[in-house]
Motif scaffolding. Sequence first.
Motif, PDB file in Angstrom:
ATOM      1  N   ASP A  96       0.950  13.535  -0.055  1.00  0.00           N
ATOM      2  CA  ASP A  96      -0.380  12.924   0.020  1.00  0.00           C
ATOM      3  C   ASP A  96      -0.962  13.004   1.428  1.00  0.00           C
ATOM      4  O   ASP A  96      -2.174  13.118   1.610  1.00  0.00           O
ATOM      5  CB  ASP A  96      -0.311  11.452  -0.406  1.00  0.00           C
ATOM      6  N   ALA A  97      -0.085  12.920   2.427  1.00  0.00           N
ATOM      7  CA  ALA A  97      -0.528  12.861   3.819  1.00  0.00           C
ATOM      8  C   ALA A  97      -0.608  14.232   4.479  1.00  0.00           C
ATOM      9  O   ALA A  97      -1.017  14.335   5.635  1.00  0.00           O
ATOM     10  CB  ALA A  97       0.417  11.959   4.618  1.00  0.00           C
ATOM     11  N   GLY A  98      -0.214  15.290   3.770  1.00  0.00           N
ATOM     12  CA  GLY A  98      -0.258  16.621   4.345  1.00  0.00           C
ATOM     13  C   GLY A  98       0.814  16.877   5.384  1.00  0.00           C
ATOM     14  O   GLY A  98       0.626  17.697   6.289  1.00  0.00           O
ATOM     15  N   MET A  99       1.957  16.192   5.270  1.00  0.00           N
ATOM     16  CA  MET A  99       3.087  16.395   6.179  1.00  0.00           C
ATOM     17  C   MET A  99       4.217  17.103   5.436  1.00  0.00           C
ATOM     18  O   MET A  99       4.331  16.982   4.219  1.00  0.00           O
ATOM     19  CB  MET A  99       3.612  15.059   6.710  1.00  0.00           C
ATOM     20  N   GLU A 100       5.048  17.818   6.163  1.00  0.00           N
ATOM     21  CA  GLU A 100       6.239  18.368   5.555  1.00  0.00           C
ATOM     22  C   GLU A 100       7.456  17.562   5.992  1.00  0.00           C
ATOM     23  O   GLU A 100       7.492  17.024   7.102  1.00  0.00           O
ATOM     24  CB  GLU A 100       6.418  19.848   5.876  1.00  0.00           C
ATOM     25  N   PHE A 148      -1.763   3.061  -0.789  1.00  0.00           N
ATOM     26  CA  PHE A 148      -2.353   4.316  -0.338  1.00  0.00           C
ATOM     27  C   PHE A 148      -2.412   5.306  -1.497  1.00  0.00           C
ATOM     28  O   PHE A 148      -1.416   5.575  -2.150  1.00  0.00           O
ATOM     29  CB  PHE A 148      -1.518   4.886   0.814  1.00  0.00           C
ATOM     30  N   LYS A 149      -3.618   5.793  -1.780  1.00  0.00           N
ATOM     31  CA  LYS A 149      -3.887   6.712  -2.891  1.00  0.00           C
ATOM     32  C   LYS A 149      -3.474   6.132  -4.232  1.00  0.00           C
ATOM     33  O   LYS A 149      -3.213   6.855  -5.199  1.00  0.00           O
ATOM     34  CB  LYS A 149      -3.236   8.078  -2.650  1.00  0.00           C
ATOM     35  N   ASN A 150      -3.396   4.791  -4.294  1.00  0.00           N
ATOM     36  CA  ASN A 150      -3.094   4.077  -5.542  1.00  0.00           C
ATOM     37  C   ASN A 150      -1.767   4.499  -6.169  1.00  0.00           C
ATOM     38  O   ASN A 150      -1.614   4.477  -7.395  1.00  0.00           O
ATOM     39  CB  ASN A 150      -4.231   4.270  -6.561  1.00  0.00           C
ATOM     40  N   ARG A 151      -0.806   4.836  -5.329  1.00  0.00           N
ATOM     41  CA  ARG A 151       0.497   5.229  -5.853  1.00  0.00           C
ATOM     42  C   ARG A 151       1.290   4.002  -6.298  1.00  0.00           C
ATOM     43  O   ARG A 151       1.415   3.033  -5.528  1.00  0.00           O
ATOM     44  CB  ARG A 151       1.297   5.974  -4.793  1.00  0.00           C
ATOM     45  N   PRO A 152       1.856   4.012  -7.507  1.00  0.00           N
ATOM     46  CA  PRO A 152       2.741   2.907  -7.897  1.00  0.00           C
ATOM     47  C   PRO A 152       3.931   2.841  -6.942  1.00  0.00           C
ATOM     48  O   PRO A 152       4.458   3.873  -6.522  1.00  0.00           O
ATOM     49  CB  PRO A 152       3.196   3.300  -9.308  1.00  0.00           C
ATOM     50  N   ASN A 153       4.322   1.621  -6.592  1.00  0.00           N
ATOM     51  CA  ASN A 153       5.460   1.435  -5.689  1.00  0.00           C
ATOM     52  C   ASN A 153       5.224   2.186  -4.371  1.00  0.00           C
ATOM     53  O   ASN A 153       6.125   2.754  -3.779  1.00  0.00           O
ATOM     54  CB  ASN A 153       6.755   1.932  -6.341  1.00  0.00           C
ATOM     55  N   GLY A 154       3.969   2.142  -3.904  1.00  0.00           N
ATOM     56  CA  GLY A 154       3.547   2.998  -2.812  1.00  0.00           C
ATOM     57  C   GLY A 154       3.465   2.339  -1.454  1.00  0.00           C
ATOM     58  O   GLY A 154       4.134   1.345  -1.160  1.00  0.00           O
ATOM     59  N   MET A 155       2.606   2.912  -0.608  1.00  0.00           N
ATOM     60  CA  MET A 155       2.559   2.589   0.804  1.00  0.00           C
ATOM     61  C   MET A 155       1.409   1.642   1.153  1.00  0.00           C
ATOM     62  O   MET A 155       0.345   1.667   0.528  1.00  0.00           O
ATOM     63  CB  MET A 155       2.416   3.867   1.637  1.00  0.00           C
ATOM     64  N   ARG A 156       1.642   0.851   2.186  1.00  0.00           N
ATOM     65  CA  ARG A 156       0.620  -0.058   2.699  1.00  0.00           C
ATOM     66  C   ARG A 156      -0.520   0.766   3.293  1.00  0.00           C
ATOM     67  O   ARG A 156      -0.302   1.616   4.157  1.00  0.00           O
ATOM     68  CB  ARG A 156       1.247  -0.986   3.741  1.00  0.00           C
ATOM     69  N   ILE A 157      -1.734   0.502   2.864  1.00  0.00           N
ATOM     70  CA  ILE A 157      -2.860   1.380   3.172  1.00  0.00           C
ATOM     71  C   ILE A 157      -3.116   1.483   4.663  1.00  0.00           C
ATOM     72  O   ILE A 157      -3.240   2.599   5.202  1.00  0.00           O
ATOM     73  CB  ILE A 157      -4.132   0.895   2.442  1.00  0.00           C
ATOM     74  N   ASP A 158      -3.203   0.360   5.374  1.00  0.00           N
ATOM     75  CA  ASP A 158      -3.605   0.448   6.782  1.00  0.00           C
ATOM     76  C   ASP A 158      -2.545   1.140   7.632  1.00  0.00           C
ATOM     77  O   ASP A 158      -2.872   1.896   8.559  1.00  0.00           O
ATOM     78  CB  ASP A 158      -3.959  -0.929   7.351  1.00  0.00           C
ATOM     79  N   ILE A 159      -1.254   0.926   7.315  1.00  0.00           N
ATOM     80  CA  ILE A 159      -0.204   1.604   8.078  1.00  0.00           C
ATOM     81  C   ILE A 159      -0.186   3.093   7.746  1.00  0.00           C
ATOM     82  O   ILE A 159      -0.082   3.945   8.647  1.00  0.00           O
ATOM     83  CB  ILE A 159       1.165   0.960   7.825  1.00  0.00           C
TER      84      ILE A 159
END
Length: 660
Positions: A314-318, A236-247
């Motif tokens: 990235d997701a706009g959450m706090e 997700f957002k091409n972050r290294p060591n990042g998140m699975r896009i669909d989830i």
Amino acid sequence: MWIRLARLLVSSADGTSMARLNSWLLASTFFAAISGCIGATVVVVNGTASHAIPSTLFGQMFESGDGGLYAELLQNRAFQQVTPNTAAALNAWHPVSGASISVIKDTKPVSAALPNSLQLTIPSGQNGAVGFSNEGFWGIKVDASWTYNASFFFKFPTQSAFKGSMTIGLQTSTGQMLASESVDISGSTTSWTQVQVKLKPTTSAKDTKNSFVVTVSGAGGQTIDFAMFSLFPPTFKNRPNGMRIDIAETLIEMGPSFFRFPGGNNLEGQTVATRWQWNATVGSLLDRPGRVGDWGYVNTDGLGILEYLTFFEDAGMEPIMAIWSGYALGGTNLAENQLAPYIAQARDQINFVIGDPKTSAPAALRASLGHPEPFALRYIEVGNEDFFAATTYPYRWHDIVANLSAEFPHLQFIATSNTFNPILSPNPTQYDVHVYQTPGWFAQNSFIYDGFQRNGTTYFEGEYAAISTNANNLFGTPDQGRLLWPTMQSSTGEAAFMTGLERNSDIVFAASYAPLLQHVNSTQWTPDLISFDAGQVYKSTSFYAQKLFSVNRGDEYLPSTLPSHTGTLFWSVTRSKASSSIIIKISNTVATAAAMTFQLPFNTVASTGSLQQLHGAQTASNTPAQPQLIVPVTSSIPTGKTFDFNAPGFSVNVITIRVT
């Protein structure tokens, strides 16, 4: 996770505005009752807002991410927290072409945090490709449009004259190689050396029954050690060591405003030593020892505090961030004179998030990892479900909050004991309330917060879900009423409760369903909001109910005729000032359709409104076999200053109407 029933407090309606509001509600309820005898339930809406809707009202809570939100595709990638020379240590790993593999405690490990290695022994006389494979988390998705980043470390325990090659690839269950890269290796490599390759599949796999494979070609009789494997798809957002896009995209689709982390039980640990520790989750993956989590599996801690915070940004959450409170699930309660180092660790954790790199070493570490600016942070949760250790929580709460609030006076600290029992000092301004119950309980208790005092204390419904249809067997098996998947009955019960959360959002500042995620091949708790496997994400009926409330929440709450405390039809009304609209949410918790009439007080009301409707049979669920059995349907309906609406049985409805 547990049942936690908040103490019902007597409401105090002070002030003339509250008195007028109560009089109006009583009058409109009386009118609705009379009208209800005639036919439809009449809902009279007041155009004067009673309070603003908190920006944090709907969000998410999370326990752990390996094999799910965290995009790493290899299971047991670094042999963390396993016992060497056992079959269990080889979980997810398999020999290829007659090789011998074992997990050893390496005398010269790749790092102090990762003491174990995978040792490959190539049989004497073997010249073909010999090696091992990893099955991933019950499969690996291979997509030809993706480029995968694969890496690992290797060394020869003793120097040899070996010359050969190593092939790294993605392979189907039938042996078809879908992507591969080769590197030359030499027996002179006796120090740990990292291999990094990019794997671009030539074709997509027809299913997820695929493996990551490493083979060695050359003379047999060799022994090679391997450590710290990794295989990442695009993130997700091409972050290294990042998140699975669909989830990640599914979570964001819900429109959450906050993310509670690092979870509930995941924070505590079964012992003091196995608690979640922020400083063991930062920096190089080689420096993260991992930990045995509280649900029976190892957490790699690849998804660490920085990865969490970056995702929230990235997701706009706090974040609503928890700190360890001196209690472990196995029953350990630290004595008061033992708390100091753990308070210091919590202080460092907070400074890592918001501290000044010029004055704080943890903040300087954050800056060195690429984020010099502080992250957003307002709420700190002290522990999790500390009603289990209520006798010691008063001194733990006092010492932790007194120390940390002095340094961080702008932060708000959330208590996790039962509300006002025991009495805590300093007095909490927020409590976290958890409840797992039946669909009927949630509907019947949609008024629970109406009875809480308006005394400056606010509440976080940090975990809630309808988990069983049998009140006497909440935590039993499915044949005793426990749900495997959310159903329309459970989702409408939760939605009824959420109308109460919205109505009481003057004191309820946040709420999150739990648990958030489950892998369908390895589930410790049911039901869950979102399910997934190696290739797909499955959105439950409760996911859609949560989404309907979250993305349609409005800015302010408009009082209306109250639903019946003992009824089966529930609603709430909010206004969006930005779009000049009112938003009516309705949950019908039984099979019988309910006729309703709405009376609106506005000067002009659009003749047509938008209806988003989630509707299905009582036991209908979205499952991997039928992932889209029940989904919201959007349509137009006639509206006006007075309009009729028929709420189908077991439905969640959102009506949006432009008004002035």
